[in-house]
Every structure is written in structure tokens, then in C-alpha cells.
Design a protein around this motif. Structure first.
Motif, PDB file in Angstrom:
ATOM      1  N   PHE A 164     -13.478  16.331  40.052  1.00 49.92           N
ATOM      2  CA  PHE A 164     -13.876  16.283  38.533  1.00 49.92           C
ATOM      3  C   PHE A 164     -14.919  15.395  38.398  1.00 49.92           C
ATOM      4  O   PHE A 164     -15.581  15.339  37.324  1.00 49.92           O
ATOM      5  N   LEU A 165     -15.024  14.445  39.282  1.00 48.78           N
ATOM      6  CA  LEU A 165     -16.666  13.181  39.071  1.00 48.78           C
ATOM      7  C   LEU A 165     -17.599  14.327  39.281  1.00 48.78           C
ATOM      8  O   LEU A 165     -18.369  13.503  37.837  1.00 48.78           O
ATOM      9  N   PHE A 166     -17.880  15.043  40.201  1.00 47.78           N
ATOM     10  CA  PHE A 166     -19.303  15.155  39.926  1.00 47.78           C
ATOM     11  C   PHE A 166     -20.009  16.566  38.381  1.00 47.78           C
ATOM     12  O   PHE A 166     -20.678  15.575  37.716  1.00 47.78           O
ATOM     13  N   PRO A 167     -18.681  17.569  38.234  1.00 54.67           N
ATOM     14  CA  PRO A 167     -18.946  17.973  36.816  1.00 54.67           C
ATOM     15  C   PRO A 167     -19.098  17.352  35.426  1.00 54.67           C
ATOM     16  O   PRO A 167     -20.257  17.603  35.001  1.00 54.67           O
ATOM     17  N   TYR A 168     -18.531  16.744  35.674  1.00 57.83           N
ATOM     18  CA  TYR A 168     -18.745  15.070  34.808  1.00 57.83           C
ATOM     19  C   TYR A 168     -19.851  14.673  34.669  1.00 57.83           C
ATOM     20  O   TYR A 168     -20.636  14.640  33.270  1.00 57.83           O
ATOM     21  N   ILE A 169     -20.108  13.966  35.169  1.00 52.53           N
ATOM     22  CA  ILE A 169     -21.551  13.298  35.878  1.00 52.53           C
ATOM     23  C   ILE A 169     -22.548  14.219  35.421  1.00 52.53           C
ATOM     24  O   ILE A 169     -23.743  14.124  34.706  1.00 52.53           O
ATOM     25  N   GLY A 170     -22.962  16.040  36.468  1.00 50.03           N
ATOM     26  CA  GLY A 170     -23.632  16.753  35.872  1.00 50.03           C
ATOM     27  C   GLY A 170     -24.263  16.905  34.564  1.00 50.03           C
ATOM     28  O   GLY A 170     -24.979  16.566  33.638  1.00 50.03           O
ATOM     29  N   HIS A 171     -22.866  17.420  33.630  1.00 46.78           N
ATOM     30  CA  HIS A 171     -22.913  17.486  32.401  1.00 46.78           C
ATOM     31  C   HIS A 171     -23.892  16.149  31.293  1.00 46.78           C
ATOM     32  O   HIS A 171     -24.356  15.721  30.927  1.00 46.78           O
ATOM     33  N   GLU A 172     -23.045  15.047  31.464  1.00 46.72           N
ATOM     34  CA  GLU A 172     -23.624  13.724  31.337  1.00 46.72           C
ATOM     35  C   GLU A 172     -25.295  13.542  31.256  1.00 46.72           C
ATOM     36  O   GLU A 172     -25.691  12.523  30.586  1.00 46.72           O
ATOM     37  N   LEU A 173     -25.392  13.808  32.626  1.00 47.04           N
ATOM     38  CA  LEU A 173     -27.184  13.753  33.039  1.00 47.04           C
ATOM     39  C   LEU A 173     -27.802  15.265  32.427  1.00 47.04           C
ATOM     40  O   LEU A 173     -28.847  14.638  33.207  1.00 47.04           O
ATOM     41  N   ASN A 174     -27.216  16.482  32.098  1.00 45.74           N
ATOM     42  CA  ASN A 174     -27.855  16.988  31.298  1.00 45.74           C
ATOM     43  C   ASN A 174     -28.511  17.730  32.550  1.00 45.74           C
ATOM     44  O   ASN A 174     -29.660  18.480  32.890  1.00 45.74           O
ATOM     45  N   LEU A 175     -28.548  17.520  34.050  1.00 41.28           N
ATOM     46  CA  LEU A 175     -28.779  18.497  34.689  1.00 41.28           C
ATOM     47  C   LEU A 175     -28.995  20.091  34.665  1.00 41.28           C
ATOM     48  O   LEU A 175     -27.643  20.280  34.346  1.00 41.28           O
ATOM     49  N   SER A 176     -30.469  20.365  35.428  1.00 43.28           N
ATOM     50  CA  SER A 176     -29.881  22.068  35.058  1.00 43.28           C
ATOM     51  C   SER A 176     -28.767  22.128  36.657  1.00 43.28           C
ATOM     52  O   SER A 176     -28.346  21.756  37.363  1.00 43.28           O
ATOM     53  N   LYS A 200     -17.618  25.096  38.814  1.00 43.62           N
ATOM     54  CA  LYS A 200     -17.202  24.873  37.375  1.00 43.62           C
ATOM     55  C   LYS A 200     -18.443  25.426  36.556  1.00 43.62           C
ATOM     56  O   LYS A 200     -18.741  24.676  35.157  1.00 43.62           O
ATOM     57  N   PHE A 201     -19.429  24.404  36.833  1.00 42.65           N
ATOM     58  CA  PHE A 201     -20.874  23.958  36.434  1.00 42.65           C
ATOM     59  C   PHE A 201     -21.280  25.657  35.432  1.00 42.65           C
ATOM     60  O   PHE A 201     -22.028  24.815  34.780  1.00 42.65           O
ATOM     61  N   GLY A 202     -22.157  26.062  37.281  1.00 42.97           N
ATOM     62  CA  GLY A 202     -22.615  27.720  36.676  1.00 42.97           C
ATOM     63  C   GLY A 202     -22.654  28.755  37.352  1.00 42.97           C
ATOM     64  O   GLY A 202     -22.260  27.963  38.328  1.00 42.97           O
ATOM     65  N   ALA A 203     -22.726  29.718  37.360  1.00 43.27           N
ATOM     66  CA  ALA A 203     -23.101  30.571  38.551  1.00 43.27           C
ATOM     67  C   ALA A 203     -24.213  30.530  39.454  1.00 43.27           C
ATOM     68  O   ALA A 203     -24.102  30.503  40.447  1.00 43.27           O
ATOM     69  N   GLU A 204     -25.371  30.107  38.864  1.00 43.00           N
ATOM     70  CA  GLU A 204     -26.777  29.921  39.329  1.00 43.00           C
ATOM     71  C   GLU A 204     -26.047  28.485  40.576  1.00 43.00           C
ATOM     72  O   GLU A 204     -26.594  28.167  41.617  1.00 43.00           O
ATOM     73  N   ALA A 205     -25.616  27.380  39.505  1.00 41.84           N
ATOM     74  CA  ALA A 205     -25.404  26.582  40.555  1.00 41.84           C
ATOM     75  C   ALA A 205     -24.702  27.131  41.746  1.00 41.84           C
ATOM     76  O   ALA A 205     -25.043  26.428  42.647  1.00 41.84           O
ATOM     77  N   LEU A 206     -23.793  28.145  41.868  1.00 36.77           N
ATOM     78  CA  LEU A 206     -22.730  27.993  42.452  1.00 36.77           C
ATOM     79  C   LEU A 206     -23.382  28.457  44.147  1.00 36.77           C
ATOM     80  O   LEU A 206     -23.374  28.379  45.089  1.00 36.77           O
TER      81      LEU A 206
END
Length: 321
Positions: A164-176, A200-206
Motif C-alpha cells: 500500500f505504501l510504495f505506490p502512494y509514495i511513488g505517486h507523491e514523488l512523481n516517480l517515473s 498497480k503503478f503501471g505496465a512498464e513499472a511491472l
């Protein structure tokens, strides 16, 4: 007339059947697109602590089989050339993070006066690939059931939070997508949570996260060999994660055999469903008794190691990669 013992036995039987019905119903629900991997994990946690897991004896084996199936299936949705590029990119970070985490874990274990074997299992689980690393290293150091359970408990608790925490932080920091995929693979313990968070973050990230994480998992072999020297145990066999070879084969088929495109989407879909059920089962294995056996010091060691690897990896990815 029924005796009190017969009545109690009958009530227990009904209760067990009810638990089984609830459990199977939730698994069937996870097979649909209604339930996402994080929600499946939550459902597992709820059922474990409210009604109980009636199939706890089979839980670990089912998780292992389903996770391996899911990882291989995801290979049919990935391109070998892109995956190789991602693997090379994460190599230096992988090596640096693995050895620095294990060294720091050794010092923390001594500082907190944690049992040496428990401390080493937590360090290896954090550094490489969570429960899989612990399962491989445990027989090498001949840890007992309690030492292994405590280490697994620490890793599974932190995995659940990471999902739960990592996708939230990733979006907050605008990570690619690339940055988040690399960060997931290095800083989240288990492959299941890495894949769940990255998906949850995206296909490329997966794609990046899965490839780098599985390449990281191969470090179980050299770390296990080093462990045999440190613990002076030369008579144990090292468990090699052979399913990674099947993942690579699936990726190669998807990239270089055009006919694979006919079945690839269906296999990827089944793999994602398998991952959702896997996370449900992981949650269903985390009842209060497991949480109580962990203890404050091992959990603190796990948290500090996790914060270290997550923070250092994030800084390195953003500023130097």
C-alpha cells in the motif's frame, strides 16, 4: 439424546465447515476482476483474524506454487530486450544494496542482542527476496522452527505495508515508471508484493520490477554459499529458484516466437489472478499468533533495515541512475 460432548463436537464441525465456506468464497471472489491485489491482502488479513484460516497447513505450499506460476505467466507479457536492459541497469544497485543490507543487519542484530540465526534470516530476507531467501537460507544455518517463523513474520508484516505504501509514495514523488519499477525491486522484500505494487503503478513499472527482482533472487545462491562459511556448515544443499528459468523461457517465447501471441494475453491474465490469490493467502497466514511470535527487537531490526534500503535505493535511483 445427544450428550454435551456430541453437541459440542457437532457445533465445532458446523463452525469448521462455515470457516471453510467463507474462505473458499473469498478465494472465488479473488478470481474475479472485482478484487485488486492490495484488497485481496486485506481480505486475507481480515479472515485470518476474524474467522481463521481453516487450511493453514496447506497455506505456505499453496503460496509457493501460485507465486511461481504467476511469475512464469507474467513472463509471457514481457519483452526480452527491454528486460535485459532493465536487468543491467539494476545490477550495480542490486549488488551494493544486498551486501550493505546484510552487513548492517549483522551489526543491528548484535546491537539489539537478537539471536544470530534469526537476525541473519531477517537480513537475507530484506536484502534479497523475502520469504524465498529465508526458505533457502534456513536449512543452510539449521535454524529451528521458531527462528524461521519470526523471520518470516517480520518480512510478511513489512511486505503487507509495502504493497500500500510504495505506490502512494511513488505517486507523491512523481516517480517515473522506470524509477518506481527499480525502487520496488530493490526495496520491497517478496516478489509477490513487488509485482503487486508495480502492477498497480503501471505496465512498464511491472516489467522492470519483475525482471530486476528475479535477477536479484539469483543472489540467493552466492549468499547461501557465503552463509555456509560464516556458520561453518558444509553439508547442506542450497535451494536454487529454478522457476526463474521458466520465467526467462516464457519471456523469450513471447519476444521471438510470434505464435505465442495467441495465448500470451490469457496466460498473463491468469498470472495476475494467481498473484491476487497469492496475496490473499499471504494475508490469511498473518493471524495474531504469528504477529505475537515476532517480538519487538526482530521487528525493529526489520523496520530499520527496510528504511535503510528503501531510502538509499530511492536516492540513488533519483539522483544517480
Amino acid at each position: 439424546m445427544k450428550t454435551k460432548q456430541q453437541t459440542a463436537s457437532h457445533l465445532f464441525e458446523i463452525s469448521t465447515i462455515s470457516k471453510q465456506i467463507i474462505f473458499v468464497s473469498l478465494i472465488l471472489l479473488c478470481l474475479t476482476s472485482i478484487i485488486s491485489p492490495p484488497i485481496a491482502l486485506l481480505l486475507g488479513l481480515l479472515v485470518a483474524n476474524l474467522s481463521g484460516n481453516p487450511f493453514l497447513d496447506f497455506n505456505h505450499k499453496a503460496i509457493t506454487i501460485l507465486l511461481q506460476f504467476s511469475v512464469v505467466g507474467l513472463g509471457f507479457g514481457m519483452n526480452a530486450t527491454s528486460a535485459l536492459s532493465a536487468g543491467k541497469e539494476g545490477l550495480v544497485l542490486t549488488i551494493a544494496s544486498i551486501f550493505s543490507t546484510i552487513i548492517l543487519g549483522t551489526f543491528l542484530g548484535k546491537w539489539f542482542r537478537i539471536d544470530k540465526k534469526t537476525s541473519h534470516l531477517i537480513s537475507c530476507g530484506t536484502a534479497i527476496c523475502g520469504g524465498s531467501a529465508i526458505a533457502a537460507i534456513a536449512p543452510v544455518i539449521k535454524s529451528d522452527e521458531k527462528q524461521t517463523s519470526v523471520a518470516l513474520g517480520v518480512i510478511f508484516i513489512l511486505n503487507s505495508i509495502a504493497l500500500f505504501l510504495f505506490p502512494y509514495i511513488g505517486h507523491e514523488l512523481n516517480l517515473s515508471q522506470r524509477e518506481f519499477g527499480l525502487w520496488c525491486a530493490i526495496a520491497i522484500h517478496d516478489t509477490s508484493s513487488v509485482v503487486g505494487a508495480a502492477n498497480k503503478f503501471g505496465a512498464e513499472a511491472l516489467q522492470i520490477a519483475t525482471t530486476v527482482k528475479l535477477a536479484r533472487a539469483l543472489w540467493i545462491i552466492p549468499i547461501a554459499l557465503i552463509t555456509t562459511v560464516l556458520f561453518k556448515n558444509k553439508q547442506t544443499r542450497i535451494k536454487i529458484p529454478y522457476f526463474i528459468g521458466l520465467f526467462i523461457l516464457a519471456m523469450l517465447l513471447n519476444t521471438y516466437v510470434p505464435q505465442t501471441a495467441i495465448i500470451a494475453p490469457s496466460l498473463v491474465l491468469l498470472a495476475k489472478i494467481g498473484l491476487t490469490v497469492t496475496l490473499f493467502l499471504i494475508g490469511a497466514g498473518l493471524n495474531l499468533s504469528v504477529l505475537k511470535t515476532v517480538g519487538v527487537k526482530p521487528l525493529l531490526q526489520g523496520v530499520l533495515l527496510w528504511v535503510f534500503i528503501a531510502t538509499v535505493a530511492l536516492i540513488a535511483i533519483i539522483h544517480f541512475s
